[in-house]
Design a protein around this motif. Structure first.
Motif, PDB file in Angstrom:
ATOM      1  N   THR A 264       0.796  -1.096   0.022  1.00  0.00           N
ATOM      2  CA  THR A 264      -0.545   0.106   0.628  1.00  0.00           C
ATOM      3  C   THR A 264       1.123   1.429  -0.018  1.00  0.00           C
ATOM      4  OG1 THR A 264       0.057  -0.582   2.267  1.00  0.00           O
ATOM      5  CG2 THR A 264      -1.919  -1.130   0.980  1.00  0.00           C
ATOM      6  N   THR A 265       1.937   0.981   0.387  1.00  0.00           N
ATOM      7  CA  THR A 265       2.885   2.202   0.073  1.00  0.00           C
ATOM      8  C   THR A 265       4.143   1.890  -0.479  1.00  0.00           C
ATOM      9  OG1 THR A 265       3.853   2.097   2.505  1.00  0.00           O
ATOM     10  CG2 THR A 265       2.226   2.961   2.244  1.00  0.00           C
TER      11      THR A 265
ATOM     12  N   VAL B  52     -12.155   5.511   5.565  1.00  0.00           N
ATOM     13  CA  VAL B  52     -12.423   6.580   6.399  1.00  0.00           C
ATOM     14  C   VAL B  52     -11.369   7.488   6.852  1.00  0.00           C
ATOM     15  CG1 VAL B  52     -13.191   6.684   9.597  1.00  0.00           C
ATOM     16  CG2 VAL B  52     -14.390   5.138   7.487  1.00  0.00           C
ATOM     17  N   VAL B  53     -11.177   9.027   7.438  1.00  0.00           N
ATOM     18  CA  VAL B  53     -10.532   9.588   7.655  1.00  0.00           C
ATOM     19  C   VAL B  53     -10.454  10.303   8.747  1.00  0.00           C
ATOM     20  CG1 VAL B  53     -10.172  10.443   5.279  1.00  0.00           C
ATOM     21  CG2 VAL B  53     -11.551  11.544   6.732  1.00  0.00           C
ATOM     22  N   GLY B  54      -9.510  10.635   9.162  1.00  0.00           N
ATOM     23  CA  GLY B  54      -9.959  12.115  11.090  1.00  0.00           C
ATOM     24  C   GLY B  54      -8.740  12.315  11.454  1.00  0.00           C
TER      25      GLY B  54
ATOM     26  N   THR C  85     -14.901   9.723  -9.238  1.00  0.00           N
ATOM     27  CA  THR C  85     -14.241   8.972 -10.062  1.00  0.00           C
ATOM     28  C   THR C  85     -13.847   7.862  -8.640  1.00  0.00           C
ATOM     29  OG1 THR C  85     -12.546   8.025 -10.634  1.00  0.00           O
ATOM     30  CG2 THR C  85     -12.153  10.103  -8.734  1.00  0.00           C
ATOM     31  N   ASP C  86     -14.142   6.470  -9.614  1.00  0.00           N
ATOM     32  CA  ASP C  86     -13.534   5.064  -8.890  1.00  0.00           C
ATOM     33  C   ASP C  86     -12.664   5.389  -8.108  1.00  0.00           C
ATOM     34  OD1 ASP C  86     -14.806   3.132  -7.187  1.00  0.00           O
ATOM     35  OD2 ASP C  86     -15.088   2.141  -8.833  1.00  0.00           O
ATOM     36  N   LEU C  87     -12.566   4.320  -7.294  1.00  0.00           N
ATOM     37  CA  LEU C  87     -10.967   4.097  -6.418  1.00  0.00           C
ATOM     38  C   LEU C  87     -10.643   2.741  -6.880  1.00  0.00           C
ATOM     39  CD1 LEU C  87     -11.054   5.636  -2.908  1.00  0.00           C
ATOM     40  CD2 LEU C  87     -10.328   6.965  -5.138  1.00  0.00           C
ATOM     41  N   THR C  88      -9.192   2.396  -7.802  1.00  0.00           N
ATOM     42  CA  THR C  88      -9.775   1.254  -8.593  1.00  0.00           C
ATOM     43  C   THR C  88      -7.398   0.894  -8.622  1.00  0.00           C
ATOM     44  OG1 THR C  88      -9.371   2.090 -10.831  1.00  0.00           O
ATOM     45  CG2 THR C  88     -11.232   1.672 -10.192  1.00  0.00           C
ATOM     46  N   GLU C  89      -7.467  -0.010  -9.368  1.00  0.00           N
ATOM     47  CA  GLU C  89      -6.461  -1.202  -9.080  1.00  0.00           C
ATOM     48  C   GLU C  89      -6.063  -0.051 -10.628  1.00  0.00           C
ATOM     49  OE1 GLU C  89      -3.535  -5.109 -10.637  1.00  0.00           O
ATOM     50  OE2 GLU C  89      -5.861  -4.784 -10.231  1.00  0.00           O
ATOM     51  N   GLU C  90      -6.841   0.647 -11.403  1.00  0.00           N
ATOM     52  CA  GLU C  90      -5.931   0.919 -12.849  1.00  0.00           C
ATOM     53  C   GLU C  90      -5.275   2.642 -12.202  1.00  0.00           C
ATOM     54  OE1 GLU C  90      -7.584  -2.330 -13.915  1.00  0.00           O
ATOM     55  OE2 GLU C  90      -8.981  -0.842 -12.857  1.00  0.00           O
ATOM     56  N   THR C  91      -6.544   3.102 -11.218  1.00  0.00           N
ATOM     57  CA  THR C  91      -5.896   4.859 -11.022  1.00  0.00           C
ATOM     58  C   THR C  91      -4.714   5.006  -9.813  1.00  0.00           C
ATOM     59  OG1 THR C  91      -7.279   4.863  -9.138  1.00  0.00           O
ATOM     60  CG2 THR C  91      -8.635   5.333 -11.226  1.00  0.00           C
ATOM     61  N   GLY C  92      -4.511   3.611  -9.286  1.00  0.00           N
ATOM     62  CA  GLY C  92      -3.250   3.311  -8.690  1.00  0.00           C
ATOM     63  C   GLY C  92      -4.025   3.359  -7.067  1.00  0.00           C
ATOM     64  N   HIS C  93      -5.217   3.298  -6.812  1.00  0.00           N
ATOM     65  CA  HIS C  93      -4.934   3.482  -5.531  1.00  0.00           C
ATOM     66  C   HIS C  93      -5.629   2.262  -4.774  1.00  0.00           C
ATOM     67  CE1 HIS C  93      -6.754   7.597  -7.149  1.00  0.00           C
ATOM     68  NE2 HIS C  93      -6.051   8.186  -6.992  1.00  0.00           N
TER      69      HIS C  93
ATOM     70  N   ASP D 267      -2.267   5.851   1.638  1.00  0.00           N
ATOM     71  CA  ASP D 267      -1.643   7.038   1.514  1.00  0.00           C
ATOM     72  C   ASP D 267      -1.681   8.195  -0.065  1.00  0.00           C
ATOM     73  OD1 ASP D 267      -0.769   6.806   3.889  1.00  0.00           O
ATOM     74  OD2 ASP D 267       1.277   5.655   3.192  1.00  0.00           O
ATOM     75  N   ILE D 268      -1.937   6.811  -0.758  1.00  0.00           N
ATOM     76  CA  ILE D 268      -2.151   7.173  -1.883  1.00  0.00           C
ATOM     77  C   ILE D 268      -3.337   8.516  -2.455  1.00  0.00           C
ATOM     78  CG2 ILE D 268      -2.071   6.750  -4.714  1.00  0.00           C
ATOM     79  CD1 ILE D 268      -0.012   5.072  -4.201  1.00  0.00           C
ATOM     80  N   VAL D 269      -4.455   7.711  -1.581  1.00  0.00           N
ATOM     81  CA  VAL D 269      -5.663   8.447  -1.691  1.00  0.00           C
ATOM     82  C   VAL D 269      -6.127   9.398  -0.941  1.00  0.00           C
ATOM     83  CG1 VAL D 269      -8.030   7.884  -1.094  1.00  0.00           C
ATOM     84  CG2 VAL D 269      -7.229   5.695  -1.994  1.00  0.00           C
ATOM     85  N   ALA D 270      -5.591   9.694   0.213  1.00  0.00           N
ATOM     86  CA  ALA D 270      -5.127  10.691   0.986  1.00  0.00           C
ATOM     87  C   ALA D 270      -4.092  12.492   0.214  1.00  0.00           C
ATOM     88  CB  ALA D 270      -5.071  10.471   1.780  1.00  0.00           C
ATOM     89  N   ARG D 271      -3.211  11.595  -0.580  1.00  0.00           N
ATOM     90  CA  ARG D 271      -2.950  12.873  -1.210  1.00  0.00           C
ATOM     91  C   ARG D 271      -3.471  13.316  -2.432  1.00  0.00           C
ATOM     92  NH1 ARG D 271       1.724   9.890  -4.402  1.00  0.00           N
ATOM     93  NH2 ARG D 271      -0.230   9.729  -5.698  1.00  0.00           N
ATOM     94  N   ASP D 272      -4.164  12.221  -3.141  1.00  0.00           N
ATOM     95  CA  ASP D 272      -4.532  12.556  -4.257  1.00  0.00           C
ATOM     96  C   ASP D 272      -5.864  13.437  -4.027  1.00  0.00           C
ATOM     97  OD1 ASP D 272      -2.700  11.920  -6.003  1.00  0.00           O
ATOM     98  OD2 ASP D 272      -3.652  10.157  -6.412  1.00  0.00           O
ATOM     99  N   PHE D 273      -6.373  13.197  -3.174  1.00  0.00           N
ATOM    100  CA  PHE D 273      -8.118  13.628  -2.317  1.00  0.00           C
ATOM    101  C   PHE D 273      -7.996  14.299  -1.044  1.00  0.00           C
ATOM    102  CE2 PHE D 273      -8.831  10.093  -4.701  1.00  0.00           C
ATOM    103  CZ  PHE D 273      -9.359   9.844  -6.542  1.00  0.00           C
ATOM    104  N   ALA D 274      -6.429  15.455  -1.221  1.00  0.00           N
ATOM    105  CA  ALA D 274      -6.472  15.831  -0.043  1.00  0.00           C
ATOM    106  C   ALA D 274      -7.264  16.991   0.244  1.00  0.00           C
ATOM    107  CB  ALA D 274      -5.178  17.052  -0.136  1.00  0.00           C
ATOM    108  N   LYS D 275      -7.918  17.628  -1.080  1.00  0.00           N
ATOM    109  CA  LYS D 275      -8.633  19.037  -1.175  1.00  0.00           C
ATOM    110  C   LYS D 275      -9.963  18.368  -0.328  1.00  0.00           C
ATOM    111  CE  LYS D 275     -10.565  21.996  -4.236  1.00  0.00           C
ATOM    112  NZ  LYS D 275     -10.529  22.725  -5.324  1.00  0.00           N
TER     113      LYS D 275
END
Length: 597
Positions: free
Chosen positions: A189-190, A493-495, A564-572, A582-590
């Motif tokens: 995952t990292t 889930v985030v927080g 958008t969806d989170l998939t293997e193809e998107t790298g998430h 970590d990658i999801v949090a980075r790409d969707f920080a906004k």
């Protein structure tokens, strides 16, 4: 510290390797069917002798091409018949298989082939070959590239025609249990994946003890057959492949997951391997089909009865009224679900992540019992599994025979046994860090072990969220419950260090098609649906359902639906469908920030 051990049932000889059963059966039962190969819309039987002969032909080609004992050979392909042939051929030549996910990027391929020191690589088709050739100039150690499709293996086989049978036999039998069978790179995952060194003994010890012990009834079925559709590059499917060969269970492959439904009906398997997302899809598809036919209310009543019926089995048995309701819904609903799997399937094994109580009870109530297991690539896949006839839904079962599970004071699960890997390839520091002072593998998972030895996973050590108020929250149970909604694809889930818990949710594009048709939104895009009030109301229901499981401080206060969806193809997500947080949090920080602004 709580600890639980199960004694070894099968003590695999030190001289044994994964190819022994293939050749012993070819001699003893040459006409026995070992594999059903998909050709067109039908299945063709492959006998023990035919399979062994194909394995030998490829092994001879490898030997003629200069592949030496211990050399690493890459294998990049979808799950298909040739994958199994090549896997056993690599072992027969005395070499070490290095699986590569067929969705891997050029950077990932370069890393795996370079780090493993691969001498050759198999690819499935022209697109794979093109991807691999992008990086071959940087891999001088890779001397050969062979393609499975379009007759690409013919030249390899032809080159090995002069190799003597005795040479192959010498190569094959010279490998023993302590020799390396495969290097499986954790999808991770990292960071870049680490290569797990798995020996022949790791695989055989695990396969033989699991199928002789807790899962034995599954392999005592007449004319048993299994359908594999998960990536064989993943340790879970790979171990099951070995287990099927070892138990003389007919093996069939489905390269395209979209073909699983028709292949189940035509093959009529007795055994199925899946990850929770597969079982979620089966449930959601049945629910959507019923709703589209105007029978949604009947389906939900049937599902409720199935769950209550299953739960009653754990507490004295269902009463007369519940048994009558169950019998009625069996004729109306349950038998259709069983028929969709071919009609002979009564048991399945789930791993990779948590299935959840609700789905576990639903499928048992329907008549297809799902047995959850747990493990890591580092443990040759499974370390625990629920025993047939002693299934405790909501747990991942008991240690396999020959395995010891301990739970440290901080909740981390520690594992020891002959199934534990031989360390990370070319990474002594990571290997040393993976074990505690007593030589037990640190899994990174957090769990609870009851007095009977059943393990319950409560989270990942590194994934525990600590809010600004100091509340520790395990995200997985909340995410699992949200994903149970038929319109949801992924949830995260985030927080961490925030005042409250929030969530990112993505929609399932396939499930949305029926919803759009039923709700007059045929032309709506994914971005438009992410803010659609009706969709948001459905997502709120999913969040409310998840929140019922936890205390007020752990509840999700706000969520956002991504466009958008989170998939293997998107790298998430990884190939085993784990979120790369970590990658999801980075790409969707906004989007995460918007929850707290």
């Amino acid at each position: 510290m709580r600890e639980y051990s199960v004694p070894t049932l099968v003590d695999v000889p030190a001289s044994a390797n994964c190819t022994d059963t293939v050749f012993a059966r070819a001699e003893r039962e040459p006409t026995a069917v070992v594999i059903r190969r998909k050709e067109g819309d039908g299945w063709v039987d492959v006998t023990a002798r035919q399979f062994a002969d194909e394995v030998v032909r490829i092994a001879k080609g490898l030997i003629a091409a200069g592949i030496e004992p211990g050399d690493r050979v890459g294998l990049m392909s979808r799950t298909r018949y040739e994958w199994t042939v090549l896997d056993y051929a690599i072992w027969t030549a005395g070499a070490v298989g290095v699986p590569i996910y067929e969705t891997s990027s050029p950077d990932q391929i370069r890393w795996i082939l370079s780090d493993s020191g691969a001498r050759a690589v198999f690819v499935e088709h022209a697109a794979h070959e093109e991807t691999v050739r992008e990086v071959l100039a940087e891999l001088p150690g890779v001397k050969h590239l062979w393609r499975i499709e379009d007759g690409g293996l013919d030249e390899l086989v032809a080159g090995g025609e002069g190799v003597a049978d005795e040479t192959v036999a010498e190569r094959r039998t010279a490998r023993g249990g302590r020799d390396l069978a495969t290097i499986i790179y954790t999808s991770g995952t990292t960071g870049m994946p680490k290569g797990c060194k798995i020996t022949h003994d790791n695989l055989l010890f695990t396969a033989r003890n699991a199928t002789t012990g807790p899962l034995k009834p599954m392999f005592d079925v007449q004319d048993r057959a299994a359908l594999l559709f998960l990536p064989l590059a993943h340790s879970f499917a790979r171990l099951i492949q070995v287990a099927l060969i070892e138990t003389h269970t007919i093996l069939a492959h489905t390269p395209n997951i979209k073909n699983v439904a028709p292949d189940l009906q035509s093959l009529k398997p007795t055994f199925l391997l899946g990850v929770p997302r597969v079982f979620e899809k089966v449930y959601n598809s049945a629910e959507q089909k019923a709703t589209a036919e105007g029978k949604g209310k009947i389906f939900h009543l049937a599902a409720d009865v199935a769950i209550r019926y299953s739960k009653a089995k754990d507490s004295g048995g269902p009463g007369l009224g519940l048994r009558i309701q169950h019998a009625i819904f069996d004729k109306l609903v349950y038998h259709k679900i069983r028929a969709a799997t071919g009609g002979r399937l009564t048991a399945a094994v789930s791993g990779g992540s948590a299935l959840g109580d609700r789905l576990g009870h639903f499928f048992r109530g329907v008549g297809i019992e799902v047995f959850e297991g747990w493990g890591l690539t580092e443990t040759s896949a499974p370390s625990t599994v629920n025993p047939v006839n002693a299934n405790r839904i909501g747990t991942v079962g008991k240690p396999l025979p020959g395995v010891t599970i301990a739970v440290a004071d901080d909740g981390e699960i520690l594992v020891s046994g002959r199934h534990v890997f031989d360390g990370y390839w070319n990474n002594e520091k990571a290997t040393a860090d993976a074990f505690d002072e007593q030589g037990r593998l640190r899994t990174g998972d957090v769990g609870e072990l009851d007095q009977d030895g059943y393990l319950r996973i409560t989270g990942r050590k590194k994934e525990i969220i600590v809010t600004a108020g100091g509340k520790n929250v395990a995200p997985a149970p909340l995410e699992d419950r949200i994903r149970a909604h038929p319109l949801v694809s992924q949830a995260m889930v985030v927080g961490d260090d925030r005042p409250f818990i929030g969530a990112l949710i993505t929609l399932d594009p396939e499930a949305l098609e029926q919803w759009k048709a039923a709700n007059g939104r045929q032309g709506a895009t994914l971005a438009e649906l992410a803010t659609d009030p009706a969709i948001l109301a459905e997502m709120q229901k999913a969040v409310d359902e998840a929140n019922r499981m936890v205390s007020k401080a752990e509840q999700i206060k706000k969520f956002v639906v991504l466009d958008t969806d989170l998939t293997e193809e998107t790298g998430h997500v990884t190939p085993s469908l784990k979120l790369k947080r970590d990658i999801v949090a980075r790409d969707f920080a906004k989007q995460i920030e918007s929850l707290y602004s």
